[in-house]
Design a protein around this motif. Structure first.
Motif, PDB file in Angstrom:
ATOM      1  N   LEU A 248       0.831  -1.200   0.000  1.00  0.00           N
ATOM      2  CA  LEU A 248       0.000   0.000   0.000  1.00  0.00           C
ATOM      3  C   LEU A 248       0.869   1.254   0.000  1.00  0.00           C
ATOM      4  CD1 LEU A 248      -2.837  -1.023   2.503  1.00  0.00           C
ATOM      5  CD2 LEU A 248      -3.125  -0.462   0.077  1.00  0.00           C
ATOM      6  N   ALA A 249       1.939   1.217   0.777  1.00  0.00           N
ATOM      7  CA  ALA A 249       2.848   2.363   0.806  1.00  0.00           C
ATOM      8  C   ALA A 249       3.504   2.568  -0.557  1.00  0.00           C
ATOM      9  CB  ALA A 249       3.922   2.149   1.887  1.00  0.00           C
ATOM     10  N   LEU A 250       3.828   1.468  -1.225  1.00  0.00           N
ATOM     11  CA  LEU A 250       4.424   1.564  -2.562  1.00  0.00           C
ATOM     12  C   LEU A 250       3.447   2.213  -3.542  1.00  0.00           C
ATOM     13  CD1 LEU A 250       6.661   0.876  -4.604  1.00  0.00           C
ATOM     14  CD2 LEU A 250       5.616  -1.384  -4.849  1.00  0.00           C
TER      15      LEU A 250
ATOM     16  N   GLN B 133       3.321   5.892  -2.863  1.00  0.00           N
ATOM     17  CA  GLN B 133       4.522   6.578  -3.338  1.00  0.00           C
ATOM     18  C   GLN B 133       4.495   6.766  -4.847  1.00  0.00           C
ATOM     19  OE1 GLN B 133       7.167   4.251  -0.030  1.00  0.00           O
ATOM     20  NE2 GLN B 133       8.181   4.713  -1.942  1.00  0.00           N
ATOM     21  N   LEU B 134       4.018   5.750  -5.571  1.00  0.00           N
ATOM     22  CA  LEU B 134       3.991   5.809  -7.025  1.00  0.00           C
ATOM     23  C   LEU B 134       2.740   6.500  -7.556  1.00  0.00           C
ATOM     24  CD1 LEU B 134       5.232   2.184  -7.869  1.00  0.00           C
ATOM     25  CD2 LEU B 134       6.577   4.302  -7.806  1.00  0.00           C
ATOM     26  N   ASP B 135       1.768   6.731  -6.657  1.00  0.00           N
ATOM     27  CA  ASP B 135       0.474   7.315  -7.041  1.00  0.00           C
ATOM     28  C   ASP B 135      -0.154   6.496  -8.170  1.00  0.00           C
ATOM     29  OD1 ASP B 135      -1.679   9.018  -7.013  1.00  0.00           O
ATOM     30  OD2 ASP B 135      -0.764  10.493  -8.369  1.00  0.00           O
ATOM     31  N   ALA B 136      -0.182   5.181  -7.946  1.00  0.00           N
ATOM     32  CA  ALA B 136      -0.713   4.273  -8.969  1.00  0.00           C
ATOM     33  C   ALA B 136      -1.287   3.043  -8.288  1.00  0.00           C
ATOM     34  CB  ALA B 136       0.378   3.866  -9.951  1.00  0.00           C
ATOM     35  N   THR B 137      -2.353   2.505  -8.880  1.00  0.00           N
ATOM     36  CA  THR B 137      -2.920   1.255  -8.389  1.00  0.00           C
ATOM     37  C   THR B 137      -2.224   0.096  -9.081  1.00  0.00           C
ATOM     38  OG1 THR B 137      -5.073   2.302  -8.028  1.00  0.00           O
ATOM     39  CG2 THR B 137      -5.031  -0.101  -8.153  1.00  0.00           C
ATOM     40  N   LEU B 138      -1.580  -0.747  -8.304  1.00  0.00           N
ATOM     41  CA  LEU B 138      -0.835  -1.877  -8.852  1.00  0.00           C
ATOM     42  C   LEU B 138      -1.608  -3.185  -8.757  1.00  0.00           C
ATOM     43  CD1 LEU B 138       2.686  -1.095  -7.299  1.00  0.00           C
ATOM     44  CD2 LEU B 138       1.714  -0.274  -9.458  1.00  0.00           C
TER      45      LEU B 138
ATOM     46  N   PRO C  64      -4.424 -12.292  -5.890  1.00  0.00           N
ATOM     47  CA  PRO C  64      -4.130 -10.915  -6.313  1.00  0.00           C
ATOM     48  C   PRO C  64      -4.181 -10.790  -7.829  1.00  0.00           C
ATOM     49  CG  PRO C  64      -2.120 -12.053  -5.657  1.00  0.00           C
ATOM     50  CD  PRO C  64      -3.257 -12.958  -5.300  1.00  0.00           C
ATOM     51  N   VAL C  65      -4.820  -9.744  -8.301  1.00  0.00           N
ATOM     52  CA  VAL C  65      -4.910  -9.451  -9.722  1.00  0.00           C
ATOM     53  C   VAL C  65      -4.166  -8.150  -9.972  1.00  0.00           C
ATOM     54  CG1 VAL C  65      -6.422  -8.983 -11.670  1.00  0.00           C
ATOM     55  CG2 VAL C  65      -7.106 -10.644  -9.929  1.00  0.00           C
ATOM     56  N   PHE C  66      -3.124  -8.202 -10.788  1.00  0.00           N
ATOM     57  CA  PHE C  66      -2.328  -7.017 -11.053  1.00  0.00           C
ATOM     58  C   PHE C  66      -2.962  -6.205 -12.183  1.00  0.00           C
ATOM     59  CE2 PHE C  66       0.619  -9.624  -8.782  1.00  0.00           C
ATOM     60  CZ  PHE C  66       1.434  -8.732  -8.095  1.00  0.00           C
ATOM     61  N   THR C  67      -2.945  -4.890 -12.015  1.00  0.00           N
ATOM     62  CA  THR C  67      -3.381  -3.995 -13.080  1.00  0.00           C
ATOM     63  C   THR C  67      -2.318  -3.972 -14.176  1.00  0.00           C
ATOM     64  OG1 THR C  67      -2.298  -2.059 -12.118  1.00  0.00           O
ATOM     65  CG2 THR C  67      -4.547  -2.559 -11.367  1.00  0.00           C
TER      66      THR C  67
END
Length: 310
Positions: free
Chosen positions: A40-42, A45-50, A59-62
């Protein structure tokens, strides 16, 4: 800009590898809540949903997440190379070395190679992984392996390689077979035979076809494809056909418990090379340990001389 930490990148790649938050956390030796908080912190920091957080337990990655995972693997491999570079300056062939080896080499070469390597490089700690070439190359690219022991030709152009020796093909056949009476067998004599090979996906299959010219008129029996050399040998012992074995496997005991005979193969025309595959070490391009890997290749090559005939 706040950059991701190596630990956050490890959490992310572990989740991609294991497909489960709990297993990824265990692989990173942290609690699941610590791993989730780090991810969540990552994302903040990246201002992106991973990672999509929905009803699915997996888990499903965007699309962005998948791209970040790929770049994270490259970044972690580069960080490991920094540590490798420092270690190589002290003693290049010491400490842990993660070696991948293919199944048609490992069981037959490693038993006689490992004692010699331990004696020559007493501070080297070899961690072994046996798998097929394609999967080993993927693990090498991802930084999970340092070095591969494989056979050429194969789809490994992305790696740096050092050949360590040729491994000729021998013909294995039942003792009463018509070709068993010959001291050596020309390739053209195989045209009338049922040639049994490993199933698709094993690089040895393609190597045998290429080295022995099988696509030029010799048809491997598609109804009988083995997953290992030991199974292949048993199929020949059962009278289903003949097969091509690397000399390394023949000397390594793959015929144990059978009465099969071996005959060397010779080319059809003078000047043509004896059918063989090439053994080689492979590593990531520009590895700081490349010089040490070449030294290791030379040490292995010295132990690839054929055994005395019995």
């Amino acid at each position: 800009m706040i950059l991701p930490s190596p630990q956050q990148l490890r959490y992310l790649t572990a989740l991609a590898d294991h497909g489960h938050f709990g297993r990824a956390a265990a692989a990173c030796a942290v609690t699941q809540s610590t791993l989730s908080a780090g991810l969540l912190a990552l994302e903040r920091q990246l201002d992106a949903t991973l990672i999509e957080r929905g009803a699915s337990k997996r888990p499903v990655f965007t699309p962005t997440g998948l791209e970040v995972v790929a770049r994270a693997r490259v970044a972690l491999a580069a960080l490991e190379a920094v540590a490798e570079s420092a270690a190589s300056g002290r003693d290049p062939l010491s400490g842990p070395l993660r070696l991948g080896v293919i199944p048609t080499i490992g069981p037959f070469l490693l038993p006689r190679l490992m004692p010699a390597l331990r004696a020559a490089f007493p501070r080297l700690k070899l961690y072994l992984r046996e798998d097929m070439t394609e999967r080993l190359m993927g693990q090498l690219d991802a930084g999970k392996l340092d070095l591969l022991l494989l056979a050429l030709p194969c789809d490994c152009a992305a790696a740096e390689m050092e050949p360590i020796g040729r491994d000729p093909f021998l013909l294995a056949l039942p003792p009463g077979h018509r070709l068993a009476a010959q001291p050596e067998v020309r390739l053209c004599a195989l045209a009338a035979e049922t040639v049994l090979l490993l199933e698709d996906g094993h690089c040895l299959r393609a190597q045998a076809q290429e080295a022995c010219g099988l696509p030029r008129g010799i048809s491997a029996h598609e109804g009988f494809a083995a997953t290992s050399l030991h199974t292949l040998v048993q199929m020949v012992a059962g009278g289903l056909g003949v097969t091509l074995l690397p000399r390394l496997a023949a000397e390594g005991g793959v015929l144990a418990g059978t009465e099969l005979v071996l005959r060397p193969l010779v080319a059809d025309a003078a000047g043509e090379a004896v059918p063989a595959r090439t053994l080689a070490l492979a590593w990531r391009p520009r590895s700081p340990r490349a010089g040490a890997f070449r030294d290791l290749a030379r040490a292995i090559a010295q132990r690839l001389e054929p055994a005395a005939p019995g």
